[in-house]
Design a protein around this motif. Structure first.
Motif, PDB file in Angstrom:
ATOM      1  N   VAL A  31       5.045  -0.786   3.405  1.00 24.33           N
ATOM      2  CA  VAL A  31       4.181   0.588   3.020  1.00 24.33           C
ATOM      3  C   VAL A  31       5.074   1.263   2.378  1.00 24.33           C
ATOM      4  O   VAL A  31       6.245   1.855   2.679  1.00 24.33           O
ATOM      5  N   ILE A  46       0.895  -1.330   0.059  1.00 23.45           N
ATOM      6  CA  ILE A  46       0.058   0.066  -0.243  1.00 23.45           C
ATOM      7  C   ILE A  46       1.134   1.231  -0.055  1.00 23.45           C
ATOM      8  O   ILE A  46       2.139   1.382   0.476  1.00 23.45           O
ATOM      9  N   LEU A  82       0.352   2.279  11.284  1.00 20.34           N
ATOM     10  CA  LEU A  82       0.883   1.620  10.470  1.00 20.34           C
ATOM     11  C   LEU A  82       2.122   0.899  11.007  1.00 20.34           C
ATOM     12  O   LEU A  82       2.426  -0.256  10.359  1.00 20.34           O
ATOM     13  N   MET A 135       0.172   7.254  12.201  1.00 20.47           N
ATOM     14  CA  MET A 135      -0.872   6.847  10.951  1.00 20.47           C
ATOM     15  C   MET A 135      -1.567   5.372  11.518  1.00 20.47           C
ATOM     16  O   MET A 135      -2.254   5.013  10.504  1.00 20.47           O
ATOM     17  N   SER A 194      -2.411  10.896   4.653  1.00 18.41           N
ATOM     18  CA  SER A 194      -2.716  10.140   5.725  1.00 18.41           C
ATOM     19  C   SER A 194      -1.662  10.643   7.007  1.00 18.41           C
ATOM     20  O   SER A 194      -2.216  10.340   7.991  1.00 18.41           O
ATOM     21  N   LEU A 208       5.880   5.055   1.294  1.00 20.77           N
ATOM     22  CA  LEU A 208       5.339   6.553   1.864  1.00 20.77           C
ATOM     23  C   LEU A 208       5.616   7.428   0.680  1.00 20.77           C
ATOM     24  O   LEU A 208       6.935   7.448  -0.061  1.00 20.77           O
ATOM     25  N   VAL A 210      -6.555  13.567  10.877  1.00 18.12           N
ATOM     26  CA  VAL A 210      -5.159  13.144  10.322  1.00 18.12           C
ATOM     27  C   VAL A 210      -3.993  13.273  11.371  1.00 18.12           C
ATOM     28  O   VAL A 210      -3.948  14.643  11.636  1.00 18.12           O
ATOM     29  N   LYS A 231       1.038   5.447   1.407  1.00 18.42           N
ATOM     30  CA  LYS A 231       0.229   6.495   2.163  1.00 18.42           C
ATOM     31  C   LYS A 231       0.858   7.889   1.723  1.00 18.42           C
ATOM     32  O   LYS A 231       2.212   7.542   1.382  1.00 18.42           O
ATOM     33  N   LYS A 232       0.154   8.845   1.758  1.00 15.83           N
ATOM     34  CA  LYS A 232       0.680  10.055   1.567  1.00 15.83           C
ATOM     35  C   LYS A 232       0.985  11.036   2.805  1.00 15.83           C
ATOM     36  O   LYS A 232       0.210  10.947   3.650  1.00 15.83           O
TER      37      LYS A 232
END
Length: 172
Positions: A52, A2, A164, A162, A77, A54, A108, A4-5
């Protein structure tokens, strides 16, 4: 995997680009390059359920003439709000930016980075300034893009917030 921003926001010349380069490429340069618009960098980290990617959005600095474009924040995120310990005006902007972030990205996580910790002898901030930032509900970490001090910790912290996991970079 995945993606994530994570958005890097803050006033001009606080070290956002230098922090990203230190984290992603493990380098530092004294040459100042103004970011116009946004520059996106990527880094893969370990998380609870695997890896993940980033997507780190290094967003142009804000000042009295430029404001943070809400469209740059869409889909984030996590946010790293970068301030400069040698410039009290950057800390003054923290309240304004945190309000905008709360409006645009409710729920967030935001982590504050008080950058340039290698120049603490030049800092013009007192404990009350830092407590004021923390009263905004922002975790504050002192960093230095130049020495690398707490840069990994800063990104690990936003990854944790976040939800994660550890944010440990993948092994190569």
């Amino acid at each position: 995997m995945i993606a994530k921003k994570v958005c890097m926001v803050g006033p001009f010349a606080v070290g956002k680009t230098s922090l990203v380069r230190r984290y992603v490429e493990s380098i530092f340069s004294d040459t100042y390059l103004t970011t116009i618009g946004v520059k996106i960098s990527k880094k893969t980290v370990d998380a609870y359920d695997g890896q993940v990617q980033l997507m780190i959005w290094d967003i142009e600095g804000v000042d009295v003439f430029t404001e943070l474009k809400p469209s740059y924040l869409r889909g984030a995120s996590g946010v790293l709000l970068v301030l400069d310990g040698t410039r009290p005006a950057s800390v003054d902007m923290a309240e304004e930016l945190s309000k905008l972030l709360a409006e645009q990205l409710p729920g967030v996580p935001v982590v504050g980075l008080l950058n340039k910790s290698d120049l603490t002898y030049e800092w013009k901030l007192g404990d009350s300034d830092m407590k004021g930032i923390e009263k905004l509900g922002i975790t504050l970490i002192k960093t230095s893009a130049k020495t690398g001090h707490n840069v990994e910790l800063a990104f690990d912290t936003i990854v944790e917030k976040m939800g994660l996991g550890s944010g440990v970079p993948e092994s190569t």
